[in-house]
Design an enzyme around this catalytic site. Structure first.
Site, PDB file in Angstrom:
ATOM      1  N   THR A 198      -8.929   9.383   8.318  1.00  0.00           N
ATOM      2  CA  THR A 198      -8.491   8.315   7.549  1.00  0.00           C
ATOM      3  C   THR A 198      -8.590   7.082   8.504  1.00  0.00           C
ATOM      4  O   THR A 198      -7.907   6.032   8.186  1.00  0.00           O
ATOM      5  CB  THR A 198      -7.451   8.358   6.775  1.00  0.00           C
ATOM      6  OG1 THR A 198      -6.214   8.801   7.431  1.00  0.00           O
ATOM      7  CG2 THR A 198      -7.659   9.326   5.846  1.00  0.00           C
ATOM      8  N   GLY A 221      -8.728   3.612  10.575  1.00  0.00           N
ATOM      9  CA  GLY A 221      -9.419   2.266  10.006  1.00  0.00           C
ATOM     10  C   GLY A 221      -9.155   2.083   8.762  1.00  0.00           C
ATOM     11  O   GLY A 221      -9.455   1.124   8.237  1.00  0.00           O
ATOM     12  N   THR A 222      -8.154   2.773   7.797  1.00  0.00           N
ATOM     13  CA  THR A 222      -8.131   2.509   6.331  1.00  0.00           C
ATOM     14  C   THR A 222      -7.628   1.183   6.058  1.00  0.00           C
ATOM     15  O   THR A 222      -8.147   0.428   5.412  1.00  0.00           O
ATOM     16  CB  THR A 222      -7.133   3.586   5.808  1.00  0.00           C
ATOM     17  OG1 THR A 222      -7.596   5.001   6.192  1.00  0.00           O
ATOM     18  CG2 THR A 222      -6.876   3.283   4.137  1.00  0.00           C
ATOM     19  N   GLY A 223      -6.532   0.820   6.915  1.00  0.00           N
ATOM     20  CA  GLY A 223      -6.059  -0.336   6.687  1.00  0.00           C
ATOM     21  C   GLY A 223      -6.826  -1.624   6.970  1.00  0.00           C
ATOM     22  O   GLY A 223      -6.937  -2.750   6.046  1.00  0.00           O
ATOM     23  N   CYS A 224      -7.434  -1.404   8.193  1.00  0.00           N
ATOM     24  CA  CYS A 224      -8.452  -2.508   8.551  1.00  0.00           C
ATOM     25  C   CYS A 224      -9.525  -2.774   7.644  1.00  0.00           C
ATOM     26  O   CYS A 224      -9.974  -3.936   6.989  1.00  0.00           O
ATOM     27  CB  CYS A 224      -9.073  -2.283  10.032  1.00  0.00           C
ATOM     28  SG  CYS A 224      -7.612  -2.108  11.243  1.00  0.00           S
ATOM     29  N   LYS A 226       0.927  -1.187  -0.003  1.00  0.00           N
ATOM     30  CA  LYS A 226      -0.034  -0.026  -0.003  1.00  0.00           C
ATOM     31  C   LYS A 226       0.860   1.173   0.142  1.00  0.00           C
ATOM     32  O   LYS A 226       1.673   1.645   0.990  1.00  0.00           O
ATOM     33  CB  LYS A 226      -1.141  -0.088   1.164  1.00  0.00           C
ATOM     34  CG  LYS A 226      -1.782  -1.195   1.245  1.00  0.00           C
ATOM     35  CD  LYS A 226      -2.740  -1.435   2.489  1.00  0.00           C
ATOM     36  CE  LYS A 226      -1.735  -1.590   3.709  1.00  0.00           C
ATOM     37  NZ  LYS A 226      -2.757  -1.828   4.890  1.00  0.00           N
TER      38      LYS A 226
END
Length: 274
Positions: free
Chosen positions: A214, A216-219, A183
Site C-alpha cells: 500500500t 503511496g496510498t495517501g499521495c 482518513k
C-alpha cells in the site's frame, strides 16, 4: 473527436504537485504524476526534496532551497497555468512558508496532504514546521487530507475508532481549510473516511483489501482528488471518485523489493490487458 491533420489538440486539465521525490517510484512526485495521468490530466511538478527510498524505508532525505522551489513554481504557473494544486512532502518550516506564499496568489483548488511520516514511519516533516502547516498552509486548502497520525500531530486529537473521526475533522477545520477529509484507513473494519466542511458530512466506505502493498496510498488519494477538481467536479464528487480509484489501486498493489510494494496506479489499464 477530430484528431486528423489540422485538428486542434485537446488540452487536458493541468494539475501541479508540490512534493518530494520517491526514488522507488511508489509515493511522492512519482505517484502523483502517475495518478494524474491515469485520471486524464496533465501533471506538472515542483520538487521540494529528494529522498533515497525503497520498499524498506527512507535511507536519506535532502530538501531543496526555497529559491529553487519558487523558481519551479513560477516557471510552471506563469507560462502553462494550473487548474488544481496538490501539496505533499514540504520538509521544513521555510519550505512550508514559501509554498504557502506562492499558493496565496492562486485562485484554484488546493489539496493539502500534510505529509509528516512515510509508510515505514520515517519522518518527512521537521517538528518545528507543524506550526507553519497549521497557520500558513491549512487555511489555503480547499481540502486537507490528513491520516489519523497526522491528525494527532496537528491537533492532538487521537483517532482510535470511527466515532473519533468527527471530532478529528472539527479540530482540523479549526485551522481554516474549506473541507477536511479524515482518513480512517488505519482503523479496524471497513476503510472509512469522513469528508466534511463542518455542515455537510460524507462518509466514504470501501471494502478493506488484504494486501500489504500500500505504499503511496495517501499521495495517490490526494493527487486523485486534485485531478478530479481540475476536471471541474465539486469536492464531494471529486473525493468519492478519488476514493474509488485509490481503492482499486490498493487492491492491485504489487510486491517490489523486500518490503512494502506500491499501489498500482495503472490498475484500470491492466484490467483488460495481458
Amino acid at each position: 473527436m477530430d484528431t486528423g491533420p489540422g485538428a486542434t489538440p485537446r488540452i487536458p486539465p493541468r494539475v501541479l504537485t508540490i512534493a518530494g521525490s520517491d526514488s522507488g517510484g511508489g509515493a511522492g512526485i512519482q505517484a502523483d504524476l502517475k495518478t494524474m495521468l491515469a485520471l486524464g490530466t496533465h501533471g506538472m511538478s515542483v520538487l521540494t526534496a529528494v529522498t533515497a527510498q525503497n520498499s524498506r524505508g527512507v535511507q536519506g532525505a535532502w530538501e531543496l532551497p526555497a529559491d529553487a522551489v519558487r523558481a519551479q513554481f513560477r516557471s510552471v504557473v506563469d507560462d502553462i497555468g494550473v487548474q488544481a494544486v496538490k501539496t505533499g512532502m514540504l520538509a521544513t518550516a521555510e519550505l512550508v512558508g514559501a509554498v504557502a506564499d506562492l499558493l496565496a496568489g492562486l485562485q484554484v483548488p488546493v489539496v493539502v496532504d500534510p505529509v509528516s511520516v512515510s509508510k515505514h514511519g520515517d519522518p518527512l516533516l521537521a517538528t518545528e514546521a507543524l506550526d507553519s502547516v497549521r497557520d500558513a498552509l491549512l487555511p489555503l486548502a480547499t481540502v486537507a487530507t490528513p491520516n489519523t497520525d497526522e491528525v494527532a500531530q496537528l491537533t492532538g486529537v487521537r483517532v482510535a475508532a470511527e466515532s473519533d473521526l468527527r471530532p478529528a475533522a472539527d479540530a482540523v477545520l479549526a485551522f481554516g481549510p474549506r473541507w477536511a477529509l479524515i482518513k480512517g484507513g488505519h482503523l479496524d473494519g471497513d476503510a472509512v473516511d469522513l469528508l466534511t466542511d463542518g455542515t455537510e458530512e460524507h462518509w466514504l466506505r470501501a471494502e478493506r483489501h488484504d494486501n500489504r502493498h500500500t505504499h503511496g496510498t495517501g499521495c495517490t488519494l490526494a493527487s486523485a482528488i486534485a485531478a478530479q477538481l481540475a476536471k471541474g467536479q465539486g469536492v464531494p464528487e471529486a473525493v468519492a471518485a478519488a476514493k474509488e480509484y485509490v481503492t482499486g489501486a490498493i487492491a492491485a498493489g504489487f510486491p517490489l523489493g523486500e518490503g512494502i510494494g506500491p499501489v498500482d496506479h495503472g490498475w484500470r489499464w491492466r484490467q483488460d490487458g495481458p
